[in-house]
Design an enzyme around this catalytic site. Structure first.
Site, PDB file in Angstrom:
ATOM      1  N   PRO A  37       0.823  -1.205   0.000  1.00  0.00           N
ATOM      2  CG  PRO A  37      -0.703  -1.516   1.700  1.00  0.00           C
ATOM      3  CD  PRO A  37       0.620  -1.970   1.231  1.00  0.00           C
ATOM      4  CD  GLU A  38       3.175   2.843  -4.247  1.00  0.00           C
ATOM      5  OE1 GLU A  38       3.327   4.004  -4.651  1.00  0.00           O
ATOM      6  OE2 GLU A  38       3.441   1.851  -4.932  1.00  0.00           O
TER       7      GLU A  38
END
Length: 271
Positions: A2-3
DNA sequence: GAAGACCTGCTA
DNA sequence: TAGCAGGTCTTC
């Protein structure tokens, strides 16, 4: 994995599901390293009975502000996710008031939860969040011109700008037509302007599409509702090595830059 | 900078 | 079966 866009999506969905305002009734920790340095007993004691006042995000950190004044800071690292339904790699399970149960799932066990008195101790080491006004073109250009590093690792450095990861870094560089190995102080003002806009743009589009997912496995990104991110089909560079550039039709090239897999267009993004 | 560590699971 | 993965940390 996840960014910024994926973490933002999850935070929004947790709010939409009504997690804010709920009280933590019980906590079960199935993988103790997630909450180090606290022991499971210490962690449970401090968290149980607390009300989650607000859920927010800074960079890739998610913040649960607790009624006690403490903050539960959660970093999903490569594979962390949340669900309201039981799953197969649930490392922490919290029963909340009103019958809600929150499952923290993390196949690869890299994610970390930190219970802190002052979030600034951690956030103070981060650069400005990429989607806030604190991340200004002035700050960005200044910082880039005053460093002498390859541009890709520089924009991945959370101490410089918080939120970009490997996908959106490749996407932003592709959009700005800048080679990932260009030295930051060699970039013209015009190039920096393009990159600044591209960073904001790809992250905003990512948020709008509820994040990016690639494969289909258990390590793949899923949002709180178990859905893949809609940005998957919109990716221009990341993971498209050997496929044609959507801008110029040249085949995209895959290399390694600063130990990270990197895809770019050898025609549009010249060294 | 680079390389290894932390982990599991998917893909070739 | 080897190699690779959206992230960061530590140690050269």
């Amino acid at each position: 994995m996840p960014e910024l866009p994926e973490v933002e999506t999850i935070a929004r969905q947790l709010r939409a599901r009504g997690v804010e305002g709920k009280t933590i009734l019980t906590v079960k920790v199935n993988w103790a390293p997630t909450i180090q340095p606290l022991s499971v007993a210490q962690f449970s004691r401090q968290v149980r009975g607390q009300t989650i006042d607000t859920i927010s995000r800074v960079g890739k950190w998610m913040l649960f502000s607790l009624r006690s004044g403490q903050t539960l800071m959660i970093h999903l690292r490569m594979a962390g996710s949340f669900s309201m339904e039981q799953g197969s790699h649930d490392r922490i399970v919290m029963k909340l008031s009103d019958g809600l149960t929150l499952y923290y799932r993390d196949t690869r066990k890299f994610g970390r939860w930190k219970l802190v008195d002052d979030p600034q101790v951690i956030l103070g080491n981060l650069g400005p969040d990429a989607l806030t006004r604190r991340f200004s073109r002035h700050y960005f250009k200044d910082t880039m011109k005053n460093r002498h590093r390859m541009i890709k690792p520089l924009i991945l450095d959370q101490g410089i700008v918080a939120g970009l990861g490997n996908i959106y870094a490749d996407e932003a560089l592709w959009e700005a037509q800048i080679h990932p190995e260009r030295l930051s102080d060699s970039l013209s003002d015009e190039e920096l302007e393009r990159l600044f806009r591209a960073i904001k743009h790809v992250l905003n589009i990512g948020v709008r599409n509820r994040g990016t997912s690639l494969g289909a496995g258990k390590t793949n990104y899923r949002d709180v509702e178990g859905e893949s991110g809609g940005h998957r089909e919109k990716v221009k560079a990341y993971g498209r090595g050997g496929k044609p550039c959507t801008r110029c039709k040249m085949l995209l090239e895959r290399t390694v830059v600063a130990q990270r897999g990197t895809t770019y267009c050898p025609a549009c993004q010249r060294i």
